[in-house]
Motif scaffolding. Structure first.
Motif, PDB file in Angstrom:
ATOM      1  N   ILE A  65       0.950  -1.252  -0.013  1.00 33.67           N
ATOM      2  CA  ILE A  65      -0.125  -0.041   0.109  1.00 33.67           C
ATOM      3  C   ILE A  65       0.959   1.058   0.048  1.00 33.67           C
ATOM      4  N   ASP A  66       1.164   1.660  -1.383  1.00 34.26           N
ATOM      5  CA  ASP A  66       1.896   3.176  -1.626  1.00 34.26           C
ATOM      6  C   ASP A  66       1.352   4.021  -1.684  1.00 34.26           C
ATOM      7  N   ILE A  67       0.973   5.017  -1.099  1.00 35.81           N
ATOM      8  CA  ILE A  67       0.020   6.102  -1.428  1.00 35.81           C
ATOM      9  C   ILE A  67       0.727   7.362  -1.911  1.00 35.81           C
ATOM     10  N   SER A  68       0.211   7.839  -2.928  1.00 36.55           N
ATOM     11  CA  SER A  68       0.815   9.065  -3.650  1.00 36.55           C
ATOM     12  C   SER A  68       0.084  10.256  -3.010  1.00 36.55           C
ATOM     13  N   ILE A  69       0.685  11.148  -2.585  1.00 31.46           N
ATOM     14  CA  ILE A  69       0.066  12.578  -2.007  1.00 31.46           C
ATOM     15  C   ILE A  69       0.317  13.681  -3.024  1.00 31.46           C
ATOM     16  N   ALA A  70      -0.719  14.542  -3.453  1.00 30.80           N
ATOM     17  CA  ALA A  70      -0.660  15.487  -4.440  1.00 30.80           C
ATOM     18  C   ALA A  70       0.200  16.574  -3.857  1.00 30.80           C
ATOM     19  N   VAL A  71       1.043  17.152  -4.462  1.00 32.50           N
ATOM     20  CA  VAL A  71       1.917  18.225  -3.920  1.00 32.50           C
ATOM     21  C   VAL A  71       2.038  19.424  -5.093  1.00 32.50           C
ATOM     22  N   ALA A  72       1.417  20.605  -4.727  1.00 30.46           N
ATOM     23  CA  ALA A  72       1.422  21.599  -5.762  1.00 30.46           C
ATOM     24  C   ALA A  72       3.226  22.208  -5.457  1.00 30.46           C
ATOM     25  N   THR A  73       3.784  22.386  -6.833  1.00 26.85           N
ATOM     26  CA  THR A  73       4.991  22.852  -6.904  1.00 26.85           C
ATOM     27  C   THR A  73       4.976  24.182  -8.000  1.00 26.85           C
ATOM     28  N   ASP A  74       6.146  24.996  -8.064  1.00 25.20           N
ATOM     29  CA  ASP A  74       6.336  25.964  -8.878  1.00 25.20           C
ATOM     30  C   ASP A  74       6.475  25.207 -10.345  1.00 25.20           C
ATOM     31  N   ARG A  75       6.782  24.295 -10.493  1.00 27.95           N
ATOM     32  CA  ARG A  75       6.751  23.253 -11.709  1.00 27.95           C
ATOM     33  C   ARG A  75       5.513  22.610 -12.278  1.00 27.95           C
ATOM     34  N   GLY A  76       4.404  22.724 -11.319  1.00 25.02           N
ATOM     35  CA  GLY A  76       3.295  21.857 -11.388  1.00 25.02           C
ATOM     36  C   GLY A  76       3.183  20.970 -10.415  1.00 25.02           C
ATOM     37  N   LEU A  77       2.075  20.122 -10.643  1.00 31.58           N
ATOM     38  CA  LEU A  77       1.675  19.052  -9.624  1.00 31.58           C
ATOM     39  C   LEU A  77       2.325  17.783  -9.730  1.00 31.58           C
ATOM     40  N   ILE A  78       2.854  17.394  -8.604  1.00 33.34           N
ATOM     41  CA  ILE A  78       3.611  15.996  -8.420  1.00 33.34           C
ATOM     42  C   ILE A  78       3.060  15.303  -7.365  1.00 33.34           C
ATOM     43  N   THR A  79       3.304  13.960  -7.325  1.00 32.46           N
ATOM     44  CA  THR A  79       2.662  13.082  -6.513  1.00 32.46           C
ATOM     45  C   THR A  79       3.761  11.956  -5.841  1.00 32.46           C
ATOM     46  N   PRO A  80       4.415  12.737  -4.840  1.00 32.77           N
ATOM     47  CA  PRO A  80       5.488  11.829  -4.351  1.00 32.77           C
ATOM     48  C   PRO A  80       4.676  10.577  -3.413  1.00 32.77           C
ATOM     49  N   ILE A  81       5.493   9.699  -3.368  1.00 32.93           N
ATOM     50  CA  ILE A  81       4.581   8.395  -2.691  1.00 32.93           C
ATOM     51  C   ILE A  81       5.276   8.248  -1.243  1.00 32.93           C
ATOM     52  N   ILE A  82       4.485   7.902  -0.290  1.00 38.09           N
ATOM     53  CA  ILE A  82       4.592   7.431   0.835  1.00 38.09           C
ATOM     54  C   ILE A  82       4.531   5.689   0.758  1.00 38.09           C
ATOM     55  N   LYS A  83       5.585   5.313   1.025  1.00 42.72           N
ATOM     56  CA  LYS A  83       5.667   3.524   0.732  1.00 42.72           C
ATOM     57  C   LYS A  83       5.062   2.903   1.844  1.00 42.72           C
ATOM     58  N   ASP A  84       4.690   1.883   1.634  1.00 40.34           N
ATOM     59  CA  ASP A  84       4.121   0.643   2.596  1.00 40.34           C
ATOM     60  C   ASP A  84       3.369   1.488   4.021  1.00 40.34           C
ATOM     61  N   VAL A  85       2.427   2.467   3.614  1.00 40.86           N
ATOM     62  CA  VAL A  85       1.913   3.313   4.472  1.00 40.86           C
ATOM     63  C   VAL A  85       0.857   2.489   5.503  1.00 40.86           C
ATOM     64  N   ALA A  86       0.388   1.152   5.398  1.00 45.29           N
ATOM     65  CA  ALA A  86      -0.344   0.352   6.328  1.00 45.29           C
ATOM     66  C   ALA A  86       0.677   0.028   7.565  1.00 45.29           C
ATOM     67  N   ALA A  87       1.767   0.114   7.307  1.00 44.09           N
ATOM     68  CA  ALA A  87       2.825  -0.550   8.447  1.00 44.09           C
ATOM     69  C   ALA A  87       3.339   0.700   9.125  1.00 44.09           C
ATOM     70  N   LYS A  88       3.017   1.784   8.801  1.00 45.24           N
ATOM     71  CA  LYS A  88       3.530   3.143   9.623  1.00 45.24           C
ATOM     72  C   LYS A  88       2.431   3.727  10.422  1.00 45.24           C
ATOM     73  N   GLY A  89       3.020   4.353  11.622  1.00 45.00           N
ATOM     74  CA  GLY A  89       2.084   5.036  12.455  1.00 45.00           C
ATOM     75  C   GLY A  89       1.588   6.397  11.750  1.00 45.00           C
ATOM     76  N   ILE A  90       0.838   7.109  12.489  1.00 48.93           N
ATOM     77  CA  ILE A  90       0.321   8.333  11.903  1.00 48.93           C
ATOM     78  C   ILE A  90       1.623   9.314  12.241  1.00 48.93           C
ATOM     79  N   LYS A  91       2.464   9.366  13.142  1.00 49.84           N
ATOM     80  CA  LYS A  91       3.597  10.453  13.448  1.00 49.84           C
ATOM     81  C   LYS A  91       4.693   9.997  12.248  1.00 49.84           C
ATOM     82  N   GLU A  92       4.815   8.706  11.783  1.00 51.33           N
ATOM     83  CA  GLU A  92       5.674   8.504  10.745  1.00 51.33           C
ATOM     84  C   GLU A  92       5.265   8.866   9.328  1.00 51.33           C
TER      85      GLU A  92
END
Length: 194
Positions: free
Chosen positions: A52-79
Motif C-alpha cells: 500500500i503505497d499512497i501518492s500525495i498530490a503536492v503543488a510545486t512551481d513546476r506543477g503538480l507532482i505526487t510523491p509516494i509514501i511507501k508501505d503506509v499501512a505499516a507506519k504510524g500516524i507520526k511516521e
C-alpha cells in the motif's frame, strides 16, 4: 466515476497530526481491509498490488507532482506525517528521485488548505483511484444524551470524493470503500489496531 461521502473528522487522543496525515492513515487501513481497491490497470487487466503505497498530490512551481509514501499501512500516524512533510519539501525543492514519485497504488489530493470544500480529482494512471479531500468545517448536529435529552454539538466534517476506474473498482466496491473509510475515520481506535 465519482463517489462522494461526508464524515465526522475526529483526532486520535494525544496524537497531534494534520487532517491529511490522519486521512492518509485511514485510507491505508481501509485499503488493507479492502485489498481489491489497492489495484491498478496494466492496459489489459486488473492487477492487485501487495504494498500500500499512497501518492500525495503536492503543488510545486513546476506543477503538480505526487510523491509516494511507501508501505503506509505499516507506519504510524507520526511516521506518516514526517514522511509526507519530507516528501513535500523534496518535491517543492525539485529533489525527488524517480522512485519517489513513480508508481504508487492509490492517490490522495487535498485542497482543503485552499478553502475548497469539495472537488473531483483526476485518476493518476495506472492507479485505479484517487481520493479528493476538501476542507474541514464545523457543523452543528442535534444529538441525544444518555437521559434522552436533545442538544446541539459541534462536529468537524470533511467531504471526500473518490474517483475510480470502473474496470478495476466498480460503483459497488467504491461505495463500500467510502463506507469503510468513513467508519475508520469516525472511530480512530480502528487505526491504532491495524
Amino acid at each position: 466515476m465519482k463517489h462522494q461521502d461526508t464524515f465526522d473528522d475526529q483526532e486520535a487522543d494525544d496524537i497531534k497530526v494534520s487532517v491529511n496525515d490522519f486521512i492518509i492513515k485511514a485510507t491505508a487501513v481501509t485499503l488493507k481491509q479492502m485489498p481489491d481497491v489497492n489495484a491498478s490497470w496494466d492496459g489489459e487487466a486488473c492487477r492487485q498490488l501487495q504494498s500500500i503505497d499512497i501518492s500525495i498530490a503536492v503543488a510545486t512551481d513546476r506543477g503538480l507532482i505526487t510523491p509516494i509514501i511507501k508501505d503506509v499501512a505499516a507506519k504510524g500516524i507520526k511516521e506518516i506525517a514526517a514522511s509526507a512533510k519530507a516528501l513535500a519539501k523534496k518535491a517543492r525543492d525539485g529533489k525527488l528521485l524517480p522512485e519517489e514519485y513513480q508508481g504508487g497504488s492509490f492517490s490522495i489530493s487535498n485542497l482543503g488548505m485552499f478553502g475548497i470544500s469539495d472537488f473531483t480529482a483526476v485518476i493518476n494512471p495506472p492507479q485505479a483511484c484517487i481520493l479528493a479531500v476538501g476542507r474541514a468545517r464545523a457543523e452543528l448536529k442535534l444529538v441525544e444524551d444518555e437521559e434522552g435529552n436533545e442538544k446541539l454539538e459541534q462536529h468537524q466534517l470533511v467531504t471526500v470524493t473518490l474517483s475510480s476506474d470502473g474496470r478495476v473498482v466498480d460503483d459497488e466496491l467504491a461505495s463500500k470503500f467510502l463506507e469503510t473509510l468513513k467508519a475508520n475515520i469516525e472511530n480512530p481506535i480502528r487505526l491504532a489496531l491495524c
